[in-house]
Design a protein around this motif. Structure first.
Motif, PDB file in Angstrom:
ATOM      1  N   ALA A  20       0.838  -1.203   0.000  1.00  0.00           N
ATOM      2  CA  ALA A  20       0.000   0.000   0.000  1.00  0.00           C
ATOM      3  C   ALA A  20       0.868   1.247   0.000  1.00  0.00           C
ATOM      4  N   TRP A  21       1.865   1.297   0.872  1.00  0.00           N
ATOM      5  CA  TRP A  21       2.725   2.474   0.939  1.00  0.00           C
ATOM      6  C   TRP A  21       3.528   2.667  -0.348  1.00  0.00           C
ATOM      7  N   LEU A  22       3.974   1.581  -0.948  1.00  0.00           N
ATOM      8  CA  LEU A  22       4.689   1.672  -2.225  1.00  0.00           C
ATOM      9  C   LEU A  22       3.779   2.287  -3.291  1.00  0.00           C
ATOM     10  N   LEU A  23       2.541   1.815  -3.361  1.00  0.00           N
ATOM     11  CA  LEU A  23       1.587   2.361  -4.330  1.00  0.00           C
ATOM     12  C   LEU A  23       1.247   3.816  -4.019  1.00  0.00           C
ATOM     13  N   GLN A  24       1.139   4.151  -2.735  1.00  0.00           N
ATOM     14  CA  GLN A  24       0.832   5.525  -2.350  1.00  0.00           C
ATOM     15  C   GLN A  24       1.950   6.479  -2.767  1.00  0.00           C
ATOM     16  N   VAL A  25       3.193   6.116  -2.500  1.00  0.00           N
ATOM     17  CA  VAL A  25       4.325   6.985  -2.845  1.00  0.00           C
ATOM     18  C   VAL A  25       4.498   7.063  -4.356  1.00  0.00           C
ATOM     19  N   LEU A  26       4.382   5.943  -5.041  1.00  0.00           N
ATOM     20  CA  LEU A  26       4.473   5.938  -6.503  1.00  0.00           C
ATOM     21  C   LEU A  26       3.349   6.772  -7.108  1.00  0.00           C
ATOM     22  N   GLY A  27       2.131   6.570  -6.620  1.00  0.00           N
ATOM     23  CA  GLY A  27       0.993   7.349  -7.107  1.00  0.00           C
ATOM     24  C   GLY A  27       1.174   8.829  -6.838  1.00  0.00           C
ATOM     25  N   PHE A  28       1.674   9.165  -5.641  1.00  0.00           N
ATOM     26  CA  PHE A  28       1.923  10.573  -5.329  1.00  0.00           C
ATOM     27  C   PHE A  28       2.876  11.179  -6.344  1.00  0.00           C
ATOM     28  N   ALA A  29       3.982  10.498  -6.618  1.00  0.00           N
ATOM     29  CA  ALA A  29       4.990  11.026  -7.544  1.00  0.00           C
ATOM     30  C   ALA A  29       4.392  11.250  -8.936  1.00  0.00           C
ATOM     31  N   VAL A  30       3.641  10.286  -9.429  1.00  0.00           N
ATOM     32  CA  VAL A  30       3.060  10.384 -10.774  1.00  0.00           C
ATOM     33  C   VAL A  30       2.029  11.502 -10.830  1.00  0.00           C
ATOM     34  N   PHE A  31       1.099  11.499  -9.869  1.00  0.00           N
ATOM     35  CA  PHE A  31      -0.016  12.452  -9.954  1.00  0.00           C
ATOM     36  C   PHE A  31       0.379  13.870  -9.575  1.00  0.00           C
ATOM     37  N   ILE A  32       1.347  14.051  -8.695  1.00  0.00           N
ATOM     38  CA  ILE A  32       1.772  15.417  -8.376  1.00  0.00           C
ATOM     39  C   ILE A  32       2.476  16.020  -9.597  1.00  0.00           C
ATOM     40  N   LEU A  33       3.282  15.211 -10.277  1.00  0.00           N
ATOM     41  CA  LEU A  33       3.972  15.689 -11.475  1.00  0.00           C
ATOM     42  C   LEU A  33       2.975  16.020 -12.585  1.00  0.00           C
ATOM     43  N   MET A  34       2.041  15.112 -12.822  1.00  0.00           N
ATOM     44  CA  MET A  34       1.075  15.340 -13.902  1.00  0.00           C
ATOM     45  C   MET A  34       0.136  16.487 -13.552  1.00  0.00           C
ATOM     46  N   GLY A  35      -0.272  16.579 -12.308  1.00  0.00           N
ATOM     47  CA  GLY A  35      -1.167  17.660 -11.897  1.00  0.00           C
ATOM     48  C   GLY A  35      -0.503  19.017 -11.995  1.00  0.00           C
ATOM     49  N   ILE A  36       0.733  19.115 -11.519  1.00  0.00           N
ATOM     50  CA  ILE A  36       1.459  20.383 -11.616  1.00  0.00           C
ATOM     51  C   ILE A  36       1.692  20.745 -13.077  1.00  0.00           C
ATOM     52  N   GLY A  37       2.003  19.761 -13.904  1.00  0.00           N
ATOM     53  CA  GLY A  37       2.189  20.016 -15.334  1.00  0.00           C
ATOM     54  C   GLY A  37       0.942  20.588 -15.983  1.00  0.00           C
ATOM     55  N   LYS A  38      -0.207  20.062 -15.609  1.00  0.00           N
ATOM     56  CA  LYS A  38      -1.463  20.589 -16.161  1.00  0.00           C
ATOM     57  C   LYS A  38      -1.728  21.999 -15.651  1.00  0.00           C
ATOM     58  N   LEU A  39      -1.529  22.227 -14.362  1.00  0.00           N
ATOM     59  CA  LEU A  39      -1.778  23.551 -13.796  1.00  0.00           C
ATOM     60  C   LEU A  39      -0.790  24.591 -14.312  1.00  0.00           C
TER      61      LEU A  39
END
Length: 141
Positions: A20-39
């Motif tokens: 769970a923690w591995l998926l949470q950290v991996l997901g955080f990295a992917v979505f924070i990057l993609m979200g900031i890129g969109k914004l």
């Protein structure tokens, strides 16, 4: 106190918690990057949303959803709910790439659907305990 009154989610195995923690950290990295890129209006994102034809407001909306979801992934009690929301966001992306853009950009969203779906399932007890947790915070037990 019986289980229905307990606001503490049940324990799970060490291996599943680590996943769970591995998926949470991996997901955080992917979505924070993609979200900031969109914004921030990175050119690839701006062009993709232009091709979709829904307007740039959708890029901002998705960017905010991805950043909020990424932050939620790092909060164990909220991570299942965040993963569920992000699963819906990337499902929309996969459908858009297949039906509107008709390109191969659907592959990453499908992988993310599987990963965030797995995290939502692992953290389902935390998600189920949210209503009683909030009621407890509000003093409405």
């Amino acid at each position: 106190m019986d289980r229905s009154e307990d606001r503490t989610p049940p324990a799970r195995g060490v291996a599943l918690t680590a996943v769970a923690w591995l998926l949470q950290v991996l997901g955080f990295a992917v979505f924070i990057l993609m979200g900031i890129g969109k914004l921030a209006g990175w050119e690839d994102f701006a062009q993709t949303f232009e091709e979709i034809g829904a307007g740039q407001w959708l890029r901002y909306f998705v960017g905010v959803a991805e950043v909020a979801g990424a932050v939620g992934l790092l909060i164990p009690r909220l991570s299942g709910l965040a993963a569920s929301g992000l699963t819906l966001v990337v499902a929309g992306a996969a459908v858009t790439h297949l039906a509107v853009l008709r390109d191969s950009g659907w592959a990453l969203p499908v992988v993310l659907i599987v990963l965030m779906g797995a995290l939502a399932w692992i953290r389902r007890a935390e998600t189920a305990s949210l209503p009683s947790f909030v009621r407890g915070l509000l003093g409405r037990d």
